[in-house]
Design a protein around this motif. Sequence first.
Motif, short mmCIF file in Angstrom:
data_model
loop_
_atom_site.label_atom_id
_atom_site.label_comp_id
_atom_site.label_asym_id
_atom_site.label_seq_id
_atom_site.Cartn_x
_atom_site.Cartn_y
_atom_site.Cartn_z
N GLU A 328 1.42 -26.73 -26.61
CA GLU A 328 0.90 -25.51 -26.03
C GLU A 328 0.45 -25.79 -24.62
OE1 GLU A 328 -2.28 -24.27 -28.32
OE2 GLU A 328 -1.25 -22.60 -29.22
N ARG A 329 0.07 -27.13 -24.23
CA ARG A 329 -0.50 -27.33 -23.08
C ARG A 329 0.75 -27.60 -22.13
NH1 ARG A 329 -5.23 -31.63 -23.82
NH2 ARG A 329 -6.72 -29.99 -25.13
N MET A 330 1.89 -28.24 -22.69
CA MET A 330 3.08 -28.59 -21.91
C MET A 330 4.15 -28.28 -22.74
SD MET A 330 3.97 -32.34 -20.41
CE MET A 330 5.15 -32.47 -19.09
N LEU A 460 3.27 -40.30 -28.44
CA LEU A 460 3.08 -40.97 -26.83
C LEU A 460 2.87 -40.03 -25.84
CD1 LEU A 460 6.27 -43.26 -26.98
CD2 LEU A 460 3.92 -43.86 -27.13
N ALA A 461 3.30 -38.69 -25.94
CA ALA A 461 2.89 -37.90 -25.09
C ALA A 461 1.45 -37.51 -24.65
CB ALA A 461 3.66 -36.50 -25.00
N THR A 462 0.87 -37.41 -25.93
CA THR A 462 -0.72 -37.20 -26.12
C THR A 462 -1.30 -38.55 -25.90
OG1 THR A 462 0.01 -35.85 -28.30
CG2 THR A 462 -2.36 -36.54 -27.85
N ALA A 463 -1.10 -39.90 -26.51
CA ALA A 463 -1.72 -40.77 -26.37
C ALA A 463 -1.80 -41.23 -24.83
CB ALA A 463 -1.19 -41.87 -27.35
N SER A 464 -0.73 -41.11 -24.13
CA SER A 464 -0.48 -41.67 -22.76
C SER A 464 -1.31 -40.63 -21.77
CB SER A 464 1.06 -41.67 -22.42
OG SER A 464 1.32 -40.27 -22.16
N GLY A 465 -1.90 -39.76 -22.20
CA GLY A 465 -2.75 -38.79 -21.35
C GLY A 465 -1.71 -38.24 -20.31
N LEU A 466 -0.42 -38.08 -20.58
CA LEU A 466 0.59 -37.22 -19.90
C LEU A 466 0.17 -35.76 -19.85
CD1 LEU A 466 3.54 -36.77 -18.74
CD2 LEU A 466 4.21 -36.55 -21.22
N VAL A 467 -0.43 -35.11 -21.09
CA VAL A 467 -0.85 -34.02 -21.16
C VAL A 467 -2.41 -33.78 -20.77
CG1 VAL A 467 -0.88 -31.87 -22.60
CG2 VAL A 467 0.94 -33.58 -23.00
#
Lengths: 468, 468
Positions: A328-330, A460-467
């Motif tokens: 939802e965020r990205m 990875l998208a979540t854990a990396s702080g990308l979003v």
Amino acid sequence: MSDTELRNDGRLEDEHQLDADDRLRPEFVDAVLDAVENGDTEEAHRLVEPLHPADIADLFELTPDERRAPLAAAVADLLDGDVFAEMNDYVREQLIDALDARQVADIASELDTDDAVAIIEDMDAEDQREVLRAMEPDDRAAIEEALSYPEESAGRLMQRELIAVPEHWTIGDTIDYLRGHEELTTDFWEVFVVDPAHKPVGTCALSWILRTPRSISMADVMQREQTLIPVDMDQEEVALRFQKYALISAAVVDGSGRLVGMITVDDVVHIIQEEAGEDALLLSGAGEGDINEPVVDSYKARVRWLIANLFTALLASFIISMFETTIERMVALATLMPIVAGVGGNAGTQTLAVTVRALATNQLTQSNTARAIGREIRVALLNGVTVAVVIGVGVSIVFGNPMLGGVIAAAMMTNILVAGLAGVLVPVTLDRFNADPAVASSVFVTMTTDSIGFLAFLGLATASGLVG
Amino acid sequence: MSDTELRNDGRLEDEHQLDADDRLRPEFVDAVLDAVENGDTEEAHRLVEPLHPADIADLFELTPDERRAPLAAAVADLLDGDVFAEMNDYVREQLIDALDARQVADIASELDTDDAVAIIEDMDAEDQREVLRAMEPDDRAAIEEALSYPEESAGRLMQRELIAVPEHWTIGDTIDYLRGHEELTTDFWEVFVVDPAHKPVGTCALSWILRTPRSISMADVMQREQTLIPVDMDQEEVALRFQKYALISAAVVDGSGRLVGMITVDDVVHIIQEEAGEDALLLSGAGEGDINEPVVDSYKARVRWLIANLFTALLASFIISMFETTIERMVALATLMPIVAGVGGNAGTQTLAVTVRALATNQLTQSNTARAIGREIRVALLNGVTVAVVIGVGVSIVFGNPMLGGVIAAAMMTNILVAGLAGVLVPVTLDRFNADPAVASSVFVTMTTDSIGFLAFLGLATASGLVG
């Protein structure tokens, strides 16, 4: 010089029957069917008569279902055992159903046991009994014995007609015997030498018999090292054995080692082709994959795997649902995630195809399994790095987001590596448990690559702080 | 009775060499390699000596790369031409590279032309010249002529050693000729009858020669209907012809119709197996898919298709991106959309596998293409309805949203139907343009099912007003 002219075949003067690939030309098929439709039986007969039995069989396969019976009526006298022996199982069954027991019995009587059995084994029990009753006692006994062996075993595949001679005979005795007995088969390539208990002790290729003086003993010419086929051996094993030892024919023996039949390479060639070709069908879950199979049978074979695939897709779906907030965020993540899963699936299928093939041809055994796994890991690393760089750089530029590029590259790398591992471990494990590695592997591998693809990318998208 | 006991083979007394599937047992392979490693050449030799050449070839394939040279040194005198002829191409190349030209020439001289060519054709030009220089002029000429034909053609596959006799000879003349000439080959199953210009006019199976009195003329016994192989015919066509007409051997003729060689079925069996088995590999884009292929070659073969797959996935990705607003409003769509694409992809692969197989075996021709398409549409309709109902009902209940269930059911139905159409039309079209239908079909079909899957599902979700 055209291919057709080269066929030096009296029966193939009309060069318009076959195309360059030995297929019946559509114009020829239409001409025959038009003649039948117009009631011009004579013309239809004239056209079909010069064809080789294998081509007559093909003609029936190329004819639409509802037009096969009229065609059969028009060329009834050309439909001998050889034509039926060459015909696709489904098409043959359909035609046989239209004949009465007497006619089927006549056709079967013309054939070697193996071909007769192939025609009769698919009939339902009642029709089978009727046909057998209509046959000569000798033929009936041979076929009943063959039917007592399991389906797809050497016992079904073998012919009883063979040449066996005692060890003490000379070459001359053998030639005189062959010349003096009208009733013997002409369909043999080797002579089997047997002891008094009818157990094979050697094999003699016909070329050796022809090249040796009459006075020499068979025992001095025959090859003692012979490959025997147990009567209950599965036909796939028979085919592999023929191939491995380059056999032309082989003796079939019963449980006590007595010679009971012979298998010739021409009967095995079809099996080699079928067994080797079925991997692609099994891997996709397409069942027998015969275009002459009734629609309902194809449906039943295929829908099972689609439903299985549906349930494994649900697992992937569940994994995505855990990351709904992230998406939802990205929303670009939703756009990109099928790429990771898809390319991973393709990489898994590649490894799977290679492994299944190597297992089927006995190239991959316990001795080199570890090596094969190591090999697939190295190929996967190379593939993974290449694809990861391409997609990583591409996404970084298009989305102007190097972090997103890094995430998709890392996810891709992970998934291709997992795909390589699953592609080799799943079929090898199934094979170790004596399951056919081609049958269920695809479902497991796709499930793995889908799940890991989404999990790695969204995780990875979540854990990396990308979003944010 | 155990399978090994049945092998009635003097050389296979030790029943621990092979398992029930004719594969070398890992314990046996280890015993040989341990003996080599411990420098116990005598023990290694004792173990390997009783093996069939095909099994010695297998032993080398099962041995890790770096241990093959020491093994070869230990059993050097057992490595005859037959072993090399049976060996996997990559493993053979590696071993041949370690030998000098003289040794290779000796090995090649023992073999029939076709097997010698198979060994020499893969060497690089310089090594090839050196080996040919080291051979007897006769052998060299035969091999040089074979190498002048295109790769994978009948000319490479044929052996020059054959028996040809004039038409006016009697059976007795033929038998006397065969008995009187030491130097003739023993590897033949039929005798070719030729006219004075050395053009084949008939074929005579050895069993007929043996069953006919000496005084009868060859011309009266031979079969005039024979299948000739043009020297430039592709080996796949050769294999199909052998299979279709159940041939044991066939005459190979040059452009002017003269007999130049013979192909025997044992050489064709490998090709039938390879050609039938390669569909699964080609469909997945795994190239030759040989587990003995160097890692870098496998990487090059496979990565091309992964990159192609990546670009087609981008199209699907682009389609999803058009619906970003829809997904943002209802993120469950992102969760469910891979199911529609995935199951559609599986349905497409099933049809593709069936169609490619039918094309490869000449079962699908122009005459029945329309029928095959109709058949696949009907199977797709049945599959589509079944899967659509299952997923539609399931989603309606789980999400408590019948509208969402209806949308996914309709999208699934559409995609499975499109998958069926693409699965048959893509390979048939490629085949019509003389491209190998197994090679690129997968990429097109997956692209179609991915794109249509996302488009139908997200499009219907948007158009139906499902998303507020």
